[in-house]
Design a protein around this motif. Structure first.
Motif, PDB file in Angstrom:
ATOM      1  N   LEU A  79       0.836  -1.202   0.000  1.00  0.00           N
ATOM      2  CA  LEU A  79       0.000   0.000   0.000  1.00  0.00           C
ATOM      3  C   LEU A  79       0.871   1.252   0.000  1.00  0.00           C
ATOM      4  CD1 LEU A  79      -2.711   1.331  -0.077  1.00  0.00           C
ATOM      5  CD2 LEU A  79      -2.903   0.991   2.413  1.00  0.00           C
ATOM      6  N   TYR A  80       1.911   1.267   0.813  1.00  0.00           N
ATOM      7  CA  TYR A  80       2.821   2.420   0.794  1.00  0.00           C
ATOM      8  C   TYR A  80       3.474   2.565  -0.576  1.00  0.00           C
ATOM      9  CZ  TYR A  80       2.688   3.608   5.782  1.00  0.00           C
ATOM     10  OH  TYR A  80       2.305   4.034   7.032  1.00  0.00           O
ATOM     11  N   ASP A  81       3.808   1.443  -1.206  1.00  0.00           N
ATOM     12  CA  ASP A  81       4.418   1.497  -2.538  1.00  0.00           C
ATOM     13  C   ASP A  81       3.441   2.085  -3.554  1.00  0.00           C
ATOM     14  OD1 ASP A  81       6.695   0.770  -4.358  1.00  0.00           O
ATOM     15  OD2 ASP A  81       5.108  -0.431  -5.283  1.00  0.00           O
ATOM     16  N   LYS A  82       2.174   1.715  -3.465  1.00  0.00           N
ATOM     17  CA  LYS A  82       1.156   2.286  -4.366  1.00  0.00           C
ATOM     18  C   LYS A  82       1.067   3.801  -4.169  1.00  0.00           C
ATOM     19  CE  LYS A  82      -2.027  -0.185  -6.470  1.00  0.00           C
ATOM     20  NZ  LYS A  82      -2.184  -0.308  -7.905  1.00  0.00           N
ATOM     21  N   ILE A  83       1.072   4.233  -2.917  1.00  0.00           N
ATOM     22  CA  ILE A  83       1.027   5.667  -2.612  1.00  0.00           C
ATOM     23  C   ILE A  83       2.257   6.349  -3.197  1.00  0.00           C
ATOM     24  CG2 ILE A  83       1.097   7.403  -0.773  1.00  0.00           C
ATOM     25  CD1 ILE A  83      -0.331   5.229   1.020  1.00  0.00           C
ATOM     26  N   LEU A  84       3.415   5.769  -2.938  1.00  0.00           N
ATOM     27  CA  LEU A  84       4.677   6.337  -3.404  1.00  0.00           C
ATOM     28  C   LEU A  84       4.710   6.461  -4.921  1.00  0.00           C
ATOM     29  CD1 LEU A  84       7.636   7.059  -2.289  1.00  0.00           C
ATOM     30  CD2 LEU A  84       8.228   4.841  -3.247  1.00  0.00           C
ATOM     31  N   MET A  85       4.330   5.404  -5.623  1.00  0.00           N
ATOM     32  CA  MET A  85       4.352   5.458  -7.085  1.00  0.00           C
ATOM     33  C   MET A  85       3.336   6.468  -7.602  1.00  0.00           C
ATOM     34  SD  MET A  85       6.884   3.674  -7.747  1.00  0.00           S
ATOM     35  CE  MET A  85       6.801   3.782  -9.509  1.00  0.00           C
ATOM     36  N   ILE A 112       4.454   9.647  -9.878  1.00  0.00           N
ATOM     37  CA  ILE A 112       3.879   9.847 -11.209  1.00  0.00           C
ATOM     38  C   ILE A 112       3.218  11.222 -11.278  1.00  0.00           C
ATOM     39  CG2 ILE A 112       2.051   9.065 -12.776  1.00  0.00           C
ATOM     40  CD1 ILE A 112       2.781   6.161 -11.807  1.00  0.00           C
ATOM     41  N   ALA A 113       2.499  11.583 -10.222  1.00  0.00           N
ATOM     42  CA  ALA A 113       1.829  12.892 -10.183  1.00  0.00           C
ATOM     43  C   ALA A 113       2.846  14.026 -10.276  1.00  0.00           C
ATOM     44  CB  ALA A 113       0.994  13.030  -8.911  1.00  0.00           C
ATOM     45  N   VAL A 114       3.918  13.937  -9.506  1.00  0.00           N
ATOM     46  CA  VAL A 114       4.942  14.990  -9.531  1.00  0.00           C
ATOM     47  C   VAL A 114       5.552  15.095 -10.920  1.00  0.00           C
ATOM     48  CG1 VAL A 114       7.260  15.597  -8.688  1.00  0.00           C
ATOM     49  CG2 VAL A 114       5.459  14.976  -7.061  1.00  0.00           C
ATOM     50  N   ASN A 115       5.875  13.969 -11.528  1.00  0.00           N
ATOM     51  CA  ASN A 115       6.459  13.989 -12.871  1.00  0.00           C
ATOM     52  C   ASN A 115       5.511  14.652 -13.864  1.00  0.00           C
ATOM     53  OD1 ASN A 115       8.591  13.075 -14.799  1.00  0.00           O
ATOM     54  ND2 ASN A 115       6.872  11.905 -15.608  1.00  0.00           N
ATOM     55  N   SER A 116       4.254  14.262 -13.829  1.00  0.00           N
ATOM     56  CA  SER A 116       3.268  14.835 -14.749  1.00  0.00           C
ATOM     57  C   SER A 116       3.085  16.320 -14.501  1.00  0.00           C
ATOM     58  CB  SER A 116       1.921  14.124 -14.588  1.00  0.00           C
ATOM     59  OG  SER A 116       2.029  12.781 -14.943  1.00  0.00           O
ATOM     60  N   ARG A 176      11.691   4.078  -7.834  1.00  0.00           N
ATOM     61  CA  ARG A 176      11.579   5.252  -8.707  1.00  0.00           C
ATOM     62  C   ARG A 176      10.620   4.907  -9.837  1.00  0.00           C
ATOM     63  NH1 ARG A 176      17.857   7.066  -9.357  1.00  0.00           N
ATOM     64  NH2 ARG A 176      17.753   8.618  -7.701  1.00  0.00           N
ATOM     65  N   ILE A 177      10.084   5.956 -10.471  1.00  0.00           N
ATOM     66  CA  ILE A 177       9.292   5.663 -11.667  1.00  0.00           C
ATOM     67  C   ILE A 177      10.269   5.448 -12.820  1.00  0.00           C
ATOM     68  CG2 ILE A 177       7.204   6.823 -10.899  1.00  0.00           C
ATOM     69  CD1 ILE A 177       7.903   9.169 -12.695  1.00  0.00           C
ATOM     70  N   SER A 178       9.870   4.637 -13.747  1.00  0.00           N
ATOM     71  CA  SER A 178      10.764   4.262 -14.845  1.00  0.00           C
ATOM     72  C   SER A 178      10.963   5.424 -15.821  1.00  0.00           C
ATOM     73  CB  SER A 178      10.178   3.063 -15.597  1.00  0.00           C
ATOM     74  OG  SER A 178       9.000   3.457 -16.284  1.00  0.00           O
ATOM     75  N   LYS A 179      12.028   5.329 -16.575  1.00  0.00           N
ATOM     76  CA  LYS A 179      12.289   6.322 -17.622  1.00  0.00           C
ATOM     77  C   LYS A 179      11.176   6.294 -18.667  1.00  0.00           C
ATOM     78  CE  LYS A 179      17.246   6.528 -17.088  1.00  0.00           C
ATOM     79  NZ  LYS A 179      18.563   6.303 -17.666  1.00  0.00           N
ATOM     80  N   GLU A 212       5.494  16.011  -0.054  1.00  0.00           N
ATOM     81  CA  GLU A 212       5.366  15.780   1.385  1.00  0.00           C
ATOM     82  C   GLU A 212       4.785  14.381   1.655  1.00  0.00           C
ATOM     83  OE1 GLU A 212       2.669  17.596   4.940  1.00  0.00           O
ATOM     84  OE2 GLU A 212       3.488  19.028   3.502  1.00  0.00           O
ATOM     85  N   ILE A 213       3.760  14.013   0.917  1.00  0.00           N
ATOM     86  CA  ILE A 213       3.170  12.679   1.073  1.00  0.00           C
ATOM     87  C   ILE A 213       4.151  11.608   0.592  1.00  0.00           C
ATOM     88  CG2 ILE A 213       1.297  11.167   0.280  1.00  0.00           C
ATOM     89  CD1 ILE A 213      -0.491  13.732   0.331  1.00  0.00           C
ATOM     90  N   ASP A 214       4.876  11.910  -0.479  1.00  0.00           N
ATOM     91  CA  ASP A 214       5.902  11.000  -0.999  1.00  0.00           C
ATOM     92  C   ASP A 214       6.943  10.697   0.075  1.00  0.00           C
ATOM     93  OD1 ASP A 214       8.792  10.817  -2.340  1.00  0.00           O
ATOM     94  OD2 ASP A 214       7.347  10.051  -3.804  1.00  0.00           O
ATOM     95  N   ARG A 215       7.403  11.743   0.778  1.00  0.00           N
ATOM     96  CA  ARG A 215       8.407  11.544   1.834  1.00  0.00           C
ATOM     97  C   ARG A 215       7.869  10.653   2.949  1.00  0.00           C
ATOM     98  NH1 ARG A 215       9.590  16.853   0.401  1.00  0.00           N
ATOM     99  NH2 ARG A 215       8.213  17.753   1.980  1.00  0.00           N
ATOM    100  N   LYS A 216       6.625  10.848   3.318  1.00  0.00           N
ATOM    101  CA  LYS A 216       6.026  10.016   4.366  1.00  0.00           C
ATOM    102  C   LYS A 216       5.975   8.552   3.934  1.00  0.00           C
ATOM    103  CE  LYS A 216       3.114  13.641   6.354  1.00  0.00           C
ATOM    104  NZ  LYS A 216       1.715  14.068   6.586  1.00  0.00           N
ATOM    105  N   ALA A 217       5.557   8.307   2.691  1.00  0.00           N
ATOM    106  CA  ALA A 217       5.479   6.928   2.197  1.00  0.00           C
ATOM    107  C   ALA A 217       6.872   6.305   2.099  1.00  0.00           C
ATOM    108  CB  ALA A 217       4.778   6.897   0.842  1.00  0.00           C
TER     109      ALA A 217
END
Length: 149
Positions: A12-18, A22-26, A70-73, A52-57
């Motif tokens: 679940l944390y991994d889903k949040i993190l990804m 993805i959101a930040v990249n977009s 990390r998200i893929s290239k 901020e949420i990314d850091r928590k996850a």
């Protein structure tokens, strides 16, 4: 909930993190392509909230002995390409806001069923999902103002 399961919690944390990555990249792609400095500023503030949420996850994943991914290239390139094509034809604040709002909806769709998928995830992981949803709901009102501008 029967009991807290480390694997469910990590997933679940991994889903949040990804999702946040993805959101930040977009959002970074959208901010660069936007014709509006004001909208770009709003996007940068939203990026900070996602980070901020990314850091928590990421911190929670490390605490549980996992490794934040990390998200893929390929994913980065896909986001850049999608935004670039849309912005080429229309980089108005209204169109860029539409893209952001659609991204919020896509992110919510990705996480919506996680409570059922990971029924034994920790309460703190579940709360972080709710924090992410609440942040996105608050941010939606900002971007909706640009739709009719």
């Amino acid at each position: 909930m029967e009991g807290i399961d480390r694997e469910d919690t990590l997933k679940l944390y991994d889903k949040i993190l990804m999702g946040t990555r993805i959101a930040v990249n977009s959002l970074e792609c959208i901010a660069r392509k936007s014709a509006s400095l004001q909208l770009s500023g709003e996007i940068r503030r939203t990026i900070g909230k996602y980070e901020e949420i990314d850091r928590k996850a990421a911190r929670a994943i490390l605490t549980l002995g996992g490794k934040p991914r990390r998200i893929s290239k390929a994913m980065r390139l896909r986001d850049w390409w999608t935004v670039s094509v849309k912005a080429f034809f229309n980089n108005s604040p209204a169109e860029m806001a539409r893209i952001v709002l659609k991204g919020f909806d896509m992110g919510e769709d990705q996480l919506q069923g996680c409570e059922n998928t990971y029924p034994n995830a920790s309460e703190s992981a579940r709360q972080l999902v709710q924090e992410l949803f609440q942040m996105q709901d608050e941010q939606k009102s900002i971007y909706k103002r640009y739709l009719n501008a």
